[in-house]
Design an enzyme around this catalytic site. Structure first.
Site, mmCIF file in Angstrom:
data_model
loop_
_atom_site.group_PDB
_atom_site.id
_atom_site.type_symbol
_atom_site.label_atom_id
_atom_site.label_comp_id
_atom_site.label_asym_id
_atom_site.label_seq_id
_atom_site.Cartn_x
_atom_site.Cartn_y
_atom_site.Cartn_z
ATOM 1 N N GLY A 122 -43.334 88.031 -5.224
ATOM 2 C CA GLY A 122 -42.647 87.069 -6.101
ATOM 3 C C GLY A 122 -42.910 87.381 -7.560
ATOM 4 C CG ASP A 180 -43.380 87.892 -0.196
ATOM 5 O OD1 ASP A 180 -43.565 87.892 -1.429
ATOM 6 O OD2 ASP A 180 -42.742 87.003 0.412
ATOM 7 C CB ILE A 181 -41.313 85.818 3.919
ATOM 8 C CG1 ILE A 181 -40.649 85.300 5.203
ATOM 9 C CG2 ILE A 181 -40.271 86.030 2.838
ATOM 10 C CD1 ILE A 181 -41.600 84.624 6.154
ATOM 11 C CE1 TYR A 186 -42.914 73.509 -9.769
ATOM 12 C CE2 TYR A 186 -42.871 74.667 -7.677
ATOM 13 C CZ TYR A 186 -43.218 74.619 -9.011
ATOM 14 O OH TYR A 186 -43.884 75.681 -9.594
ATOM 15 C CE LYS A 188 -46.449 74.549 -7.493
ATOM 16 N NZ LYS A 188 -47.137 75.669 -6.814
HETATM 17 C C1 VAH Z 1 -40.111 76.490 -12.039
HETATM 18 N N1 VAH Z 1 -40.968 78.546 -13.026
HETATM 19 O O1 VAH Z 1 -39.284 76.488 -12.942
HETATM 20 C C2 VAH Z 1 -41.348 77.385 -12.213
HETATM 21 C C3 VAH Z 1 -42.466 76.652 -12.912
HETATM 22 C C4 VAH Z 1 -43.091 75.199 -14.850
HETATM 23 C C5 VAH Z 1 -41.992 75.867 -14.115
HETATM 24 O O2 VAH Z 1 -43.199 75.841 -12.058
HETATM 25 O O3 VAH Z 1 -40.020 75.823 -11.027
#
Ligand code: VAH
Length: 315
Positions: A11, A34-35, A141, A145
């Site tokens: 990645g 990686d996958i 996301y 996190k």
């Molecule tokens: C995203 N590049 O855009 C990543 C990152 C802070 C952004 O976590 O999801």
């Protein structure tokens, strides 16, 4: 760190981190996984394995095969992809992380996984966002996190696993373009500037987000992982940033080298909504105080290097 296993190694971050770690610790001491395999230096400059991080048994077998003492867990989907596929994102981002943490516990590995400014939400203080503050993200996301930070801290406090993490800003590089992120515009703009001298930006004018050039991000990972644990008051995860800018500012910097560069806008409401929920700028004082975090690249220096490197790459 002497036997390092990197997941998601092909990645945006992993592909450059693997090459740098191999130059420091030796190619045979860094196994990339990686996958799927792609033709790149991270897959071809040392041991590589196809690995699905949601398969805990396969991850354990790979870690044992290479006698891993350090796991750098990068396998995850980014914000825009996660928002479009929330259940898939939860299963991959959290299932993969849980497997990797369990194996780090089982094999007594040091452990790194990235968090993000995406771990903050619209109720977080937006300017100079503190290290310790309210985290109520409104994206899958961001939920991943925050949960990931809490889980990695839990494995440190409960099981003594040496877990460490960084809340990365948008990362900019010319080696492996990112995929599925909200900050990707700050990478695409350079590619398009060199190729076409124009770019249509999906993020609105005036939208500030934290950013960092990849060399600074790689140094931050290595410096954190090599830091004296006795100095660390935080673990998962440290705010780190190099700069904060909005699209017009990066365009103005590009025009110093490409005066005819034109920036247009076609805002993507989905990614704009994600960007609007994130801070304008974050405070990285804790990282500097606890393990000496610094950066070398500001917007001007990064732009000069990106344009030079892409001119060569795309020639
Ligand atoms: C995203 N590049 O855009 C990543 C990152 C802070 C952004 O976590 O999801």
């Amino acid at each position: 760190m002497k036997n390092i296993l990197i997941t998601g190694a092909l990645g945006q971050i992993g592909s450059e981190l693997a090459v740098k770690l191999r130059s420091i610790y030796g190619a045979d001491h860094v196994v990339t996984t990686d996958i799927r395999k792609t033709d790149c230096e991270a897959a071809e400059s040392g041991p590589f394995e196809i690995l699905d991080v949601t398969n805990g048994k396969a991850l354990l077998a790979t870690a044992k095969k290479y006698r891993a003492d350090t796991i750098i867990h990068m396998a995850a989907v980014l914000s825009a992809t996660a928002e479009a596929n929330p259940v898939f994102a939860w299963n991959l981002n959290m299932g993969g992380l849980m497997n990797a943490l369990e194996i780090a516990r089982d094999l007594n590995c040091q452990f790194f996984t990235p968090s993000s400014i995406g771990a903050f939400g619209p109720t977080t203080p937006k300017d100079n966002t503190p290290q310790d503050t309210l985290q109520r993200p409104t994206t899958m996301y961001g939920v991943n996190k925050v949960a990931g930070e809490l889980l990695a801290d839990y494995y440190f406090y409960k099981f003594g696993v040496d877990t460490r993490g960084l809340r990365f800003p948008g990362l900019i590089s010319y080696v492996t373009p990112p995929g599925g992120g909200t900050t990707d515009y700050a990478v695409e703009i350079y590619y398009e500037a060199v190729k076409h001298k124009r770019y249509t930006c999906y993020i609105a004018q005036g939208t500030y987000m934290d950013m960092m050039y990849m060399p600074d991000a790689l140094n931050a990972i290595i410096e954190l992982m090599e830091a004296d644990p006795a100095r660390l008051k935080h673990r998962n995860s440290f705010n780190v940033t190099a700069m904060s800018f909005e699209p017009e500012e990066i365009a103005a910097e590009i025009r110093k080298a490409i005066p005819e560069f034109k920036l247009h806008y076609q805002v993507d409401p989905d990614r704009q909504r994600i960007a609007d929920s994130w801070p304008n700028s974050i405070d990285a004082t804790a990282a500097t105080e606890e393990w000496g975090f610094t950066t070398e690249f500001d917007l001007a220096k990064m732009t000069e290097d990106m344009l030079q490197q892409l001119a060569v790459k795309q020639s």
